[in-house]
Scaffold this active site. Structure first.
Site, PDB file in Angstrom:
ATOM      1  N   ASP A  53      36.909  43.692  40.867  1.00  0.00           N
ATOM      2  CA  ASP A  53      36.619  42.203  41.423  1.00  0.00           C
ATOM      3  C   ASP A  53      35.734  42.423  42.700  1.00  0.00           C
ATOM      4  O   ASP A  53      35.361  41.344  43.101  1.00  0.00           O
ATOM      5  CB  ASP A  53      38.031  41.649  41.918  1.00  0.00           C
ATOM      6  N   SER A  54      35.135  43.671  42.921  1.00  0.00           N
ATOM      7  CA  SER A  54      34.111  43.737  43.871  1.00  0.00           C
ATOM      8  C   SER A  54      32.824  43.188  43.465  1.00  0.00           C
ATOM      9  O   SER A  54      32.092  42.817  44.352  1.00  0.00           O
ATOM     10  CB  SER A  54      33.966  45.343  44.222  1.00  0.00           C
ATOM     11  N   LYS A 121      43.773  46.361  35.695  1.00  0.00           N
ATOM     12  CA  LYS A 121      44.189  47.119  36.927  1.00  0.00           C
ATOM     13  C   LYS A 121      44.804  45.881  37.778  1.00  0.00           C
ATOM     14  O   LYS A 121      44.032  44.633  37.872  1.00  0.00           O
ATOM     15  CB  LYS A 121      43.061  47.621  37.627  1.00  0.00           C
ATOM     16  N   GLU A 123      46.455  45.054  41.867  1.00  0.00           N
ATOM     17  CA  GLU A 123      47.056  45.335  43.219  1.00  0.00           C
ATOM     18  C   GLU A 123      48.333  45.066  43.624  1.00  0.00           C
ATOM     19  O   GLU A 123      48.897  43.815  43.137  1.00  0.00           O
ATOM     20  CB  GLU A 123      45.818  44.809  44.301  1.00  0.00           C
ATOM     21  N   GLU A 190      43.699  53.332  47.556  1.00  0.00           N
ATOM     22  CA  GLU A 190      42.616  53.147  48.648  1.00  0.00           C
ATOM     23  C   GLU A 190      42.858  53.008  49.832  1.00  0.00           C
ATOM     24  O   GLU A 190      43.903  52.499  50.474  1.00  0.00           O
ATOM     25  CB  GLU A 190      41.988  51.712  48.235  1.00  0.00           C
TER      26      GLU A 190
END
Ligand code: KIV
Length: 290
Positions: A53-54, A121, A123, A190
């Site tokens: 999503d970057s 993925k 978070e 991260e």
């Protein structure tokens, strides 16, 4: 990885078993958002392509990742998948696509799987367990992501290194174990201290993939545009640039502009031409109309 069609695609089970302490090579993951990026990552022989999503910040020009939607992510996942790369394609679930209900989570993840991702993925720690459970139940493999989770930028008060204090580090290790227990096949760590990442990695049977988490993870991930130096506005401490594509590209575009303005592009060799006979016919046509 070679270009040989015989090279098999990377699978979720093959990633799940990659622990460095058991003698495995560290995993390599890089982001890609389109077909040319996927082909480059494939030719470079990486293990996994993250359609992160970057995308929001790196490609779409937003200030953080919160504006990107599941449809944006599916659009770019499909572009990556059309390149048919051998690395495992990881589709990133964006903010609000897995926060509301188990059913919405599964339907949104299915959009990425149908677009060509082999897993998703998401978070977050303990509070994501019900969603992970629902995804695993629907046969969708899940990669976790804890530590500095960019979708929590407002809750964290900015992009800050996490788990520096003892209690926070202990909570992070517990969260990693819960994600593993819920069925995650790998976890991204991260923005945490190297020492904490090493403890998490030791505590798990599944691989950890670090970004800004030091060298003692089971693999590393970076954003492709950072590795290639496609943008050079910000350079976080954890990024190593392996190329300066931005400068090379600006130089190339300047040279193109100069050639056009100087009448040096295109040359005769870069132009299509008529045969002498066709040119003759056209010149007659031209002379009667001017
Ligand atoms: O979206 C992304 O690029 C990511 C990586 C930074 C892990 O989540």
């Amino acid at each position: 990885m070679s270009d040989s069609p015989a090279t098999p695609r990377v699978t979720v089970p093959s990633v799940r078993s990659r622990k460095v302490r058991d003698g495995a090579e560290p995993l390599v993951m890089v982001t890609a958002y389109d077909a040319p990026g996927a082909r480059m990552a494939d030719e470079a022989g990486v293990d996994m392509i993250l359609v992160g999503d970057s995308l929001a910040m790196v490609v779409l020009g937003y200030d953080d990742t919160l504006d990107v939607t599941i449809d944006d992510m599916a659009h770019h996942t499909a572009a990556v998948a059309r390149a048919k790369p051998k690395p495992l394609i990881v589709g990133d679930l964006p903010w609000m696509s897995y926060h509301v209900s188990r059913s919405e989570t599964v339907h949104n993840a299915a959009k990425l799987i149908r677009a060509g991702a082999q897993c998703v993925k998401l978070e977050g720690g303990r509070k994501r367990v019900p969603m992970i459970d629902a995804l695993v139940d629907a046969e969708i493999p899940v990669m976790g992501h804890i530590g500095l989770t960019p979708q929590s930028v407002n809750a964290m008060g900015g992009f800050r290194v996490q788990a520096r204090e003892r209690e926070a580090a202990v909570r992070l290790i517990a969260a990693a174990k819960e994600l593993q227990h819920a069925g995650c096949f790998a976890i991204v760590l991260e923005g945490i201290p190297d020492e904490v990442a090493a403890l998490v990695t030791d505590a798990l049977e599944i691989p950890t993939i670090g970004i800004g988490a030091g060298p003692r993870c089971d693999g590393q991930v970076l954003v492709m545009h950072d590795v290639l130096g496609i943008e050079n506005r910000i350079a976080p401490k954890f990024v190593r640039r392996y190329a300066d594509v931005k400068s090379t590209s600006v130089d190339a575009l300047r040279a193109f502009a100069a050639d056009v303005r100087g009448g040096e592009f295109p040359s005769s060799a870069e132009s299509y031409h008529l045969s002498a006979e066709q040119a003759e016919q056209l010149s007659i046509y031209g002379s009667t109309h001017h």
